[in-house]
Write an enzyme that holds these catalytic residues in place. Structure first.
Site, PDB file in Angstrom:
ATOM      1  N   SER A  89       0.815  -1.209   0.000  1.00  0.00           N
ATOM      2  CA  SER A  89       0.000   0.000   0.000  1.00  0.00           C
ATOM      3  C   SER A  89       0.846   1.255   0.000  1.00  0.00           C
ATOM      4  O   SER A  89       1.958   1.275   0.551  1.00  0.00           O
ATOM      5  CB  SER A  89      -0.851  -0.022   1.269  1.00  0.00           C
ATOM      6  N   TYR A 104      -2.132   0.508   9.803  1.00  0.00           N
ATOM      7  CA  TYR A 104      -2.324  -0.257   8.574  1.00  0.00           C
ATOM      8  C   TYR A 104      -1.065  -0.210   7.703  1.00  0.00           C
ATOM      9  O   TYR A 104      -0.548  -1.242   7.274  1.00  0.00           O
ATOM     10  CB  TYR A 104      -3.537   0.315   7.816  1.00  0.00           C
ATOM     11  N   LYS A 126       1.794  -3.256   6.540  1.00  0.00           N
ATOM     12  CA  LYS A 126       2.167  -3.559   5.149  1.00  0.00           C
ATOM     13  C   LYS A 126       3.679  -3.458   4.975  1.00  0.00           C
ATOM     14  O   LYS A 126       4.297  -4.283   4.295  1.00  0.00           O
ATOM     15  CB  LYS A 126       1.443  -2.604   4.188  1.00  0.00           C
TER      16      LYS A 126
HETATM   17  N1  UFG Z   1     -12.745  10.664   3.180  1.00  0.00           N
HETATM   18  C1  UFG Z   1     -13.654  11.635   3.560  1.00  0.00           C
HETATM   19  N2  UFG Z   1     -14.894  11.214   3.928  1.00  0.00           N
HETATM   20  C2  UFG Z   1     -15.280   9.908   3.922  1.00  0.00           C
HETATM   21  C3  UFG Z   1     -14.334   8.927   3.508  1.00  0.00           C
HETATM   22  C4  UFG Z   1     -13.081   9.353   3.155  1.00  0.00           C
HETATM   23  O1  UFG Z   1     -13.353  12.817   3.593  1.00  0.00           O
HETATM   24  O2  UFG Z   1     -16.418   9.602   4.286  1.00  0.00           O
HETATM   25  C5  UFG Z   1     -11.384  11.101   2.781  1.00  0.00           C
HETATM   26  C6  UFG Z   1     -10.302  10.464   3.618  1.00  0.00           C
HETATM   27  O3  UFG Z   1     -10.083  11.210   4.796  1.00  0.00           O
HETATM   28  C7  UFG Z   1      -9.122  10.481   2.644  1.00  0.00           C
HETATM   29  C8  UFG Z   1      -9.792  10.300   1.288  1.00  0.00           C
HETATM   30  O4  UFG Z   1     -11.155  10.637   1.467  1.00  0.00           O
HETATM   31  O5  UFG Z   1      -8.516  11.737   2.673  1.00  0.00           O
HETATM   32  C9  UFG Z   1      -9.715   8.879   0.779  1.00  0.00           C
HETATM   33  O6  UFG Z   1     -10.160   8.030   1.822  1.00  0.00           O
HETATM   34  P1  UFG Z   1     -10.479   6.479   1.634  1.00  0.00           P
HETATM   35  O7  UFG Z   1     -10.990   5.987   2.944  1.00  0.00           O
HETATM   36  O8  UFG Z   1     -11.317   6.290   0.435  1.00  0.00           O
HETATM   37  O9  UFG Z   1      -9.061   5.871   1.296  1.00  0.00           O
HETATM   38  P2  UFG Z   1      -7.679   6.000   2.109  1.00  0.00           P
HETATM   39  O10 UFG Z   1      -6.833   7.018   1.385  1.00  0.00           O
HETATM   40  O11 UFG Z   1      -7.881   6.207   3.544  1.00  0.00           O
HETATM   41  O12 UFG Z   1      -7.088   4.552   1.987  1.00  0.00           O
HETATM   42  C10 UFG Z   1      -7.087   3.831   0.782  1.00  0.00           C
HETATM   43  C11 UFG Z   1      -7.129   2.355   1.131  1.00  0.00           C
HETATM   44  C12 UFG Z   1      -5.882   1.973   1.857  1.00  0.00           C
HETATM   45  C13 UFG Z   1      -4.655   2.431   1.096  1.00  0.00           C
HETATM   46  C14 UFG Z   1      -4.721   3.876   0.732  1.00  0.00           C
HETATM   47  C15 UFG Z   1      -3.559   4.234  -0.149  1.00  0.00           C
HETATM   48  O13 UFG Z   1      -8.261   2.068   1.940  1.00  0.00           O
HETATM   49  O14 UFG Z   1      -5.894   0.586   1.976  1.00  0.00           O
HETATM   50  O15 UFG Z   1      -5.921   4.127   0.048  1.00  0.00           O
HETATM   51  O16 UFG Z   1      -3.559   5.577  -0.513  1.00  0.00           O
HETATM   52  F1  UFG Z   1      -3.549   2.273   1.848  1.00  0.00           F
END
Ligand code: UFG
Length: 328
Positions: free
Chosen positions: A119, A143, A147
């Site tokens: 990741s 997380y 990884k």
């Molecule tokens: N976000 C919001 N509101 C929400 C959900 C997400 O503002 O309801 C924001 C998060 O804070 C983040 C962005 O949208 O800034 C993306 O969030 P996601 O939860 O969609 O994805 P993440 O970036 O947290 O994580 C994903 C995968 C991980 C991986 C990562 C790599 O879930 O497994 O991408 O960049 F490591």
């Protein structure tokens, strides 16, 4: 006839789309999944299914032996940044300790090639953008740490057992194939939440933090089509066969903020997405954007669906076909 591949976590989001591609490419596929996150109806016809956990060495050894497995693609893991900050023990036991049991079973049965779902989370707050594989790795959430630890486990294991290993550092997976898509329960990812809010399936979307040091104050991510991720696994299997091991970023090299994603989702759906600004979510780096030039040059991989709008369109189509997600 292509060889048999064991796909752990093959009933999950990226796993199911990859299994679909493997079958199309002529591989034999055995899925090992404990269905803690995956869905039975995300398992395609034409592959074998073993229900169980990667930490169950006996079961895994039997699956590897009985099916003459050539290589393992290892998706099975807990993968939520926010949750990992609350349940760190579970993340280390599932993503590291159980993963080591899987490697032991591979060692005992002479299976010597693995593609590992790593990741972008391994980088933490990156020093430079775009991030290349040589950037500093200092995870800012549990997380990402699990990884990174497992990447190191693979590297040490290979010293002892000549294990061929390719770790694919995914940036943000998005989109869907015709048949397989994203259905986490509960959902925590931005694009499906935005689309569910557009469809009226949830009252609103909360933007996690508007005070980051980014142009619009919201976090920036590099979204990569799940079908392109699936292709990268096929390319990685070929590279392992050619004797290559390594670590590769998989992204598009373009950053989109949370607000950009919401705008695109409104355009694609033609609907308004109710939203409110909320607090930052623990463990979120401000900006993650990949350089994937190494995967392009060494694996011969190029994304076929680089446009975020296309990914959102594919996810929207999937949601319309499966309004309540998978039936199970
Ligand atoms: N976000 C919001 N509101 C929400 C959900 C997400 O503002 O309801 C924001 C998060 O804070 C983040 C962005 O949208 O800034 C993306 O969030 P996601 O939860 O969609 O994805 P993440 O970036 O947290 O994580 C994903 C995968 C991980 C991986 C990562 C790599 O879930 O497994 O991408 O960049 F490591």
């Amino acid at each position: 006839m292509k060889p048999n591949i064991l796909v752990t976590g093959g009933a999950g989001y990226i796993g199911s789309v990859t299994v679909e591609r493997l079958l199309e490419a002529g591989y034999g596929v055995v899925i090992l999944d404990d269905l803690s996150k995956g869905h039975k109806s995300a398992i395609p016809d034409g592959c074998r299914f073993v229900e169980g956990n990667i930490g169950d060495t006996k079961l895994v050894e039997e699956a590897l032996r009985k099916n003459s497995i050539d290589s393992v693609i290892h998706f099975a893991a807990m993968s939520l940044v926010g949750e990992s900050m609350e349940r760190s023990g579970d993340y280390y036991s599932n993503n590291v300790v159980a993963g080591i049991r899987l490697l032991e079973a591979m060692d005992a049965t002479g299976v010597r090639k693995i593609v590992f779902s790593s990741s972008a989370g391994v980088y933490g707050e990156p020093e430079t953008i775009p991030i290349s594989e040589t950037n500093r790795t200092e995870p800012v959430n549990v997380y990402g740490d699990t990884k990174l630890i497992f990447e190191r486990v693979l590297s040490w294991q290979s010293e002892r057992t000549a294990l061929g290993h390719i770790s694919l550092r995914y940036f943000n997976a998005a989109g869907a194939s015709e048949r397989y898509g994203e259905d986490h329960r509960p959902e925590s990812h931005l694009i499906p939440i935005a689309l569910q809010a557009a469809a009226g399936k949830r009252p609103e979307l909360t933007v996690f933090g508007g005070d980051y040091e980014t142009p619009d104050g919201t976090c920036i991510r590099d979204y990569i089509d799940v079908r392109d991720l699936a292709d990268a696994h096929i390319a990685a299997l070929a590279a392992l066969d050619a004797g290559r091991s390594g670590v590769y970023n998989l992204g598009n090299g373009e950053g989109w903020s949370v607000l950009n994603v919401i705008e695109f989702a409104e355009e694609v759906t033609g609907l308004t997405i109710p939203r409110k600004m909320g607090a930052r979510r623990a463990g979120d780096p401000a900006r993650l954007v990949a350089s994937s030039s190494l995967a392009e040059s060494e694996l011969g991989w190029t994304p076929r669906h680089p446009e975020l709008r296309d990914m959102i369109e594919a996810a929207w189509k999937w949601l319309k076909n499966y309004p309540d997600g998978y039936p199970d």
